[in-house]
Design a protein around this motif. Sequence first.
Motif, PDB file in Angstrom:
ATOM      1  N   PRO A 171       0.795  -1.236   0.000  1.00 41.77           N
ATOM      2  CA  PRO A 171       0.000   0.000   0.000  1.00 41.77           C
ATOM      3  C   PRO A 171       0.828   1.287   0.000  1.00 41.77           C
ATOM      4  O   PRO A 171       0.295   2.364  -0.216  1.00 41.77           O
ATOM      5  CB  PRO A 171      -0.820  -0.091   1.291  1.00 41.77           C
ATOM      6  N   TYR A 172       2.104   1.175   0.255  1.00 44.26           N
ATOM      7  CA  TYR A 172       2.911   2.407   0.280  1.00 44.26           C
ATOM      8  C   TYR A 172       4.327   2.114  -0.195  1.00 44.26           C
ATOM      9  O   TYR A 172       4.809   0.987  -0.119  1.00 44.26           O
ATOM     10  CB  TYR A 172       2.955   3.025   1.686  1.00 44.26           C
ATOM     11  N   LYS A 173       4.960   3.140  -0.711  1.00 45.94           N
ATOM     12  CA  LYS A 173       6.375   2.997  -1.056  1.00 45.94           C
ATOM     13  C   LYS A 173       7.036   4.363  -0.939  1.00 45.94           C
ATOM     14  O   LYS A 173       6.375   5.399  -1.137  1.00 45.94           O
ATOM     15  CB  LYS A 173       6.563   2.421  -2.455  1.00 45.94           C
ATOM     16  N   ARG A 174       8.305   4.336  -0.604  1.00 47.31           N
ATOM     17  CA  ARG A 174       9.027   5.591  -0.461  1.00 47.31           C
ATOM     18  C   ARG A 174       9.863   5.832  -1.710  1.00 47.31           C
ATOM     19  O   ARG A 174      10.619   4.972  -2.151  1.00 47.31           O
ATOM     20  CB  ARG A 174       9.922   5.549   0.770  1.00 47.31           C
ATOM     21  N   VAL A 181       1.259   6.795  -0.762  1.00 48.97           N
ATOM     22  CA  VAL A 181       0.282   5.863  -0.201  1.00 48.97           C
ATOM     23  C   VAL A 181      -0.843   5.698  -1.214  1.00 48.97           C
ATOM     24  O   VAL A 181      -1.402   6.679  -1.712  1.00 48.97           O
ATOM     25  CB  VAL A 181      -0.268   6.371   1.144  1.00 48.97           C
ATOM     26  N   SER A 182      -1.178   4.456  -1.516  1.00 51.82           N
ATOM     27  CA  SER A 182      -2.190   4.191  -2.543  1.00 51.82           C
ATOM     28  C   SER A 182      -3.602   4.446  -2.004  1.00 51.82           C
ATOM     29  O   SER A 182      -3.997   3.863  -0.990  1.00 51.82           O
ATOM     30  CB  SER A 182      -2.059   2.735  -2.997  1.00 51.82           C
ATOM     31  N   PRO A 192      -3.984   0.334   9.815  1.00 57.75           N
ATOM     32  CA  PRO A 192      -3.008   0.323  10.926  1.00 57.75           C
ATOM     33  C   PRO A 192      -1.562   0.285  10.422  1.00 57.75           C
ATOM     34  O   PRO A 192      -0.702   1.011  10.914  1.00 57.75           O
ATOM     35  CB  PRO A 192      -3.370  -0.963  11.690  1.00 57.75           C
ATOM     36  N   ASP A 193      -1.310  -0.550   9.402  1.00 54.66           N
ATOM     37  CA  ASP A 193       0.049  -0.662   8.853  1.00 54.66           C
ATOM     38  C   ASP A 193       0.454   0.649   8.152  1.00 54.66           C
ATOM     39  O   ASP A 193       1.573   1.148   8.310  1.00 54.66           O
ATOM     40  CB  ASP A 193       0.075  -1.841   7.862  1.00 54.66           C
ATOM     41  N   ILE A 194      -0.491   1.214   7.396  1.00 56.09           N
ATOM     42  CA  ILE A 194      -0.208   2.474   6.678  1.00 56.09           C
ATOM     43  C   ILE A 194       0.089   3.594   7.669  1.00 56.09           C
ATOM     44  O   ILE A 194       1.053   4.352   7.518  1.00 56.09           O
ATOM     45  CB  ILE A 194      -1.411   2.850   5.772  1.00 56.09           C
TER      46      ILE A 194
END
Length: 454
Positions: A171-174, A181-182, A192-194
Amino acid sequence: MKISYCFLCELFPIALFFSPSYYKISKYLLSDTYFDICNKKTKEIQGLLLSATLKNALINVPFYKKNVKINPKSIDSDTAYSFLLEFPFISKETVMENVNKFISTKADKRFLFYLTSGGSTGTGIGLWRNYDEVLANYAFIDHMWGKYGYNRRYKTLRIGADSVAPLNKTPYKRIGKRLLVSPHHLSERLLPDIASAIQNFKPDYVHAYPSCLELLAGFLKLNDIQIRTKGVFLASEEIYPGQIDLFSEVFKSPVFFHYGAVEQVLLGYGCYNKGHINYHFHPFYGLAENFKDENGNFELVGTGFWNNTMPLIRYRTQDYGKISDEISKCDNCGLSWPTLDKLDGRLQDYLITKYGSYYPATSVSIDKFIWNYVETFQFVQNTPGEVELHIIPRPSYDDEIEKNIFEAQRTKLSCWFDSIKIVKVNEITRTCAGKRRLVVTSNEIHKKYGGRNK
Ligand SMILES: [Zn+2]
């Protein structure tokens, strides 16, 4: 090259920001007088920009050459405004039906981009721009955000079209200074993870679509998580006070937003004060007017100054709201620019009342507390005069809360709508860019009244 506007916005790296218009604009914006439209210097620059725009259209653009009988040589910075009033108002439909006639004969198509506003957001439009014109838009946005302390060295949390990821991906990448964040991943299961990834990232700024950010902010608020930032930038969507209050509470920072669109005819700085939103139009970006339609509605009309390839003069935006007759200094932000006291909404965000008139869904009573009980919501209309508020309830949602939400809507809407219903749903479909549509209507309403359909 065919390309979506919102993707283009993220495409150009900073190293490419060397364009004649970018520097010209930056130079204009260095002047410390531009914030007062009544200032002589400001008026002079606006007159020059308008005069150049009209001349280019009359000399190089077939549609204007044919339809406007003005000798371009007679236009100068002092007379430009009175000549502008001789130009016809043009609609989105007129432009789309005559696209080739709106393109300058001087433009070399090999070097143009075809920008589209998302087909999902009401009637789509496609426009040709050259590289320099795309960057001109950036010059203004960069300058506006710079005023709020932003520069590209800061860490930014981004939730928007360019951060969309397939559902089977993370769901996310740097990427560099940005955490993407998608929007499609903002579900109860993944939040919670995001949220924890965002806390670790420690963003300085947030840049997001309001309808995506509300999902994240609602979750953070509910779990009493605060992420302190320097500012929140919102773009590409209508915004309403409940969202601004929610974002400033959760991100502990001011919230900035603006009015703009792919047509690049107007740029309005958002100004929020005590529950009221207005927009001030930048005098060097374009000229704002109103078109009063047969029902007495005031449509926003813009003439953009930085689009020589495909100039739009007196372009009807399909956004509504009255520009104030008098120009005065804003008590809240200090700008003395033409001001839209209230954006009544975009055509696609209107509900149809029992009288067949338009009602802006953005003025419906939604405050920041709704996110304590509701994940997200959407107005659905199958018949004029009837409205359903679809909601995805949180576990905290109960009959008492539903009654309160219903009563708030009834108080505001019952004069205009015979039937108001709250419908609990498990899912609200998002656009491919991840936006939640505020209003969806049946095909019958769409055909008769325009706006978005299901
Ligand atoms: Zn203001």
